[in-house]
Scaffold this motif. Structure first.
Motif, PDB file in Angstrom:
ATOM      1  N   ARG A   1       0.971  -1.268  -0.065  1.00  0.00           N
ATOM      2  CA  ARG A   1      -0.137  -0.015  -0.060  1.00  0.00           C
ATOM      3  C   ARG A   1       0.941   1.208   0.113  1.00  0.00           C
ATOM      4  N   ASP A   2       2.260   1.229   0.438  1.00  0.00           N
ATOM      5  CA  ASP A   2       2.973   2.203   0.382  1.00  0.00           C
ATOM      6  C   ASP A   2       3.459   2.590  -0.894  1.00  0.00           C
ATOM      7  N   ASN A   3       3.660   1.605  -1.704  1.00  0.00           N
ATOM      8  CA  ASN A   3       4.302   1.712  -3.133  1.00  0.00           C
ATOM      9  C   ASN A   3       3.303   1.138  -4.155  1.00  0.00           C
ATOM     10  N   PRO A   4       2.111   1.557  -4.367  1.00  0.00           N
ATOM     11  CA  PRO A   4       0.766   0.964  -4.916  1.00  0.00           C
ATOM     12  C   PRO A   4       1.187   0.797  -6.482  1.00  0.00           C
ATOM     13  N   ARG A   5       2.043   1.708  -7.100  1.00  0.00           N
ATOM     14  CA  ARG A   5       2.287   1.854  -8.535  1.00  0.00           C
ATOM     15  C   ARG A   5       1.043   1.480  -9.192  1.00  0.00           C
ATOM     16  N   GLN A   6      -0.016   2.141  -9.096  1.00  0.00           N
ATOM     17  CA  GLN A   6      -1.495   2.064 -10.012  1.00  0.00           C
ATOM     18  C   GLN A   6      -1.918   0.725  -9.984  1.00  0.00           C
ATOM     19  N   LEU A   7      -1.460  -0.224  -9.088  1.00  0.00           N
ATOM     20  CA  LEU A   7      -1.874  -1.465  -9.381  1.00  0.00           C
ATOM     21  C   LEU A   7      -3.355  -1.655  -9.296  1.00  0.00           C
ATOM     22  N   MET A   8      -4.006  -0.893  -8.126  1.00  0.00           N
ATOM     23  CA  MET A   8      -5.476  -1.224  -8.109  1.00  0.00           C
ATOM     24  C   MET A   8      -6.128  -0.492  -9.097  1.00  0.00           C
ATOM     25  N   GLN A   9      -5.647   0.469  -9.714  1.00  0.00           N
ATOM     26  CA  GLN A   9      -6.257   1.253 -10.767  1.00  0.00           C
ATOM     27  C   GLN A   9      -6.364   0.230 -12.148  1.00  0.00           C
ATOM     28  N   ARG A  10      -5.399  -0.219 -12.327  1.00  0.00           N
ATOM     29  CA  ARG A  10      -5.117  -1.438 -13.283  1.00  0.00           C
ATOM     30  C   ARG A  10      -6.127  -2.337 -13.377  1.00  0.00           C
ATOM     31  N   ILE A  11      -6.209  -2.875 -12.096  1.00  0.00           N
ATOM     32  CA  ILE A  11      -7.348  -3.970 -11.647  1.00  0.00           C
ATOM     33  C   ILE A  11      -8.723  -3.582 -11.923  1.00  0.00           C
ATOM     34  N   ARG A  12      -9.015  -2.329 -11.583  1.00  0.00           N
ATOM     35  CA  ARG A  12     -10.373  -1.797 -11.916  1.00  0.00           C
ATOM     36  C   ARG A  12     -10.549  -1.739 -13.400  1.00  0.00           C
TER      37      ARG A  12
END
Ligand code: SAH
Length: 249
Positions: free
Chosen positions: A206-217
């Motif tokens: 969570r401290d270095n999210p690198r757009q992971l959750m945006q890409r999953i969305r």
């Protein structure tokens, strides 16, 4: 006609009450009636009433909520309008394509068309709550329309799609599926659950999210997942959590 369709027009954090009234009028002109206001700066207001003219009933019935998530929780299709594209490219529709999708899906489920603030539009987080973005192909010299003018253009496209569908049933794209599409609320619970598991297996920081959750969305938004598929994925996540716990003893 389109009153039977489950279509919400959602205005986010609108500053000028005149734009709210003018949007209500555009909606009624085009046969739409469900207006949702997310955190409006000034509402109710005499200025909105004046601009709504004979669409006062649309204003009176407007739903007022605090957040965009709340406004779209019961929706299965969410389309956000935007004058410009953003850093992370998102599936884009033309106004005609958006109207066709909205009319098709709103026969069986709730859909939302979202408009942003007069000065800054929708922010990235809000745009990422949408399945698709729609852009009116305005002049490169000045592509940002007045909020109520943009609402009129997109509501007119919905009107045209409704009229086409009535004249020639079947011409507007069909969308048969055996299960209901998952609602925004169900999918949001899934993203929270998935994020927890990804943190737990140390795939996601969570401290270095690198757009992971945006890409999953963006990935799951493209898939347009149904309720049954959502339950399967939630079940898989729950089993992963149980397995991790049992391995830890
Ligand atoms: N300056 C803002 C524009 C805000 S206009 C920006 O650059 O984002 C207010 C709202 O009207 C926008 O958030 C969008 O919902 C809608 N809108 C304006 N012009 C549009 C266009 N060309 N295509 C789609 N929506 C548009």
């Amino acid at each position: 006609m389109s009153n039977q369709l489950h279509i919400k027009i959602v205005l986010v954090n609108t500053s000028h009450p005149g734009n709210i009234g003018a949007t209500a009028r555009a909606m009624k002109n085009m046969g739409l009636s469900r207006l949702t206001l997310v955190n409006p700066v000034e509402f109710p207001s005499g200025v909105s009433v004046g601009r709504a003219a004979s669409a006062l009933n649309v204003l009176e019935q407007a739903e007022v909520v605090g957040t965009l998530s709340e406004a779209i929780a019961d929706c299965t299709l969410v389309i956000g309008s935007s004058a410009r594209s953003r850093s992370l490219p998102w599936p884009m529709l033309t106004p005609e394509q958006s109207a066709s999708k909205i009319v098709t899906e709103s026969k069986n489920a709730q859909v939302a068309l979202i408009f942003g603030r007069e000065d800054s539009g929708l922010n990235n987080e809000e745009l990422q709550l949408c399945h698709y973005h729609v852009q009116i192909p305005a002049s490169d010299q000045y592509s940002s329309l007045n909020l109520a003018a943009a609402a009129m253009v997109l509501c007119y496209e919905i009107r045209k799609a409704v009229l086409r569908d009535n004249e020639e049933p079947g011409r507007v794209e069909r969308d048969y599926w055996d299960q209901e599409k998952a609602s925004v609320r169900q999918v949001e619970y899934f993203y929270e659950h998935l994020e927890r598991v990804l943190v737990e297996i140390e795939f996601h920081d969570r401290d270095n999210p690198r757009q992971l959750m945006q890409r999953i969305r963006r990935l799951f938004g493209r898939v347009r997942i149904d309720s049954m598929e959502m339950n399967i994925l939630r079940g898989i996540l729950t089993n992963i959590e149980q397995k991790i716990r049992s391995l830890r003893g």
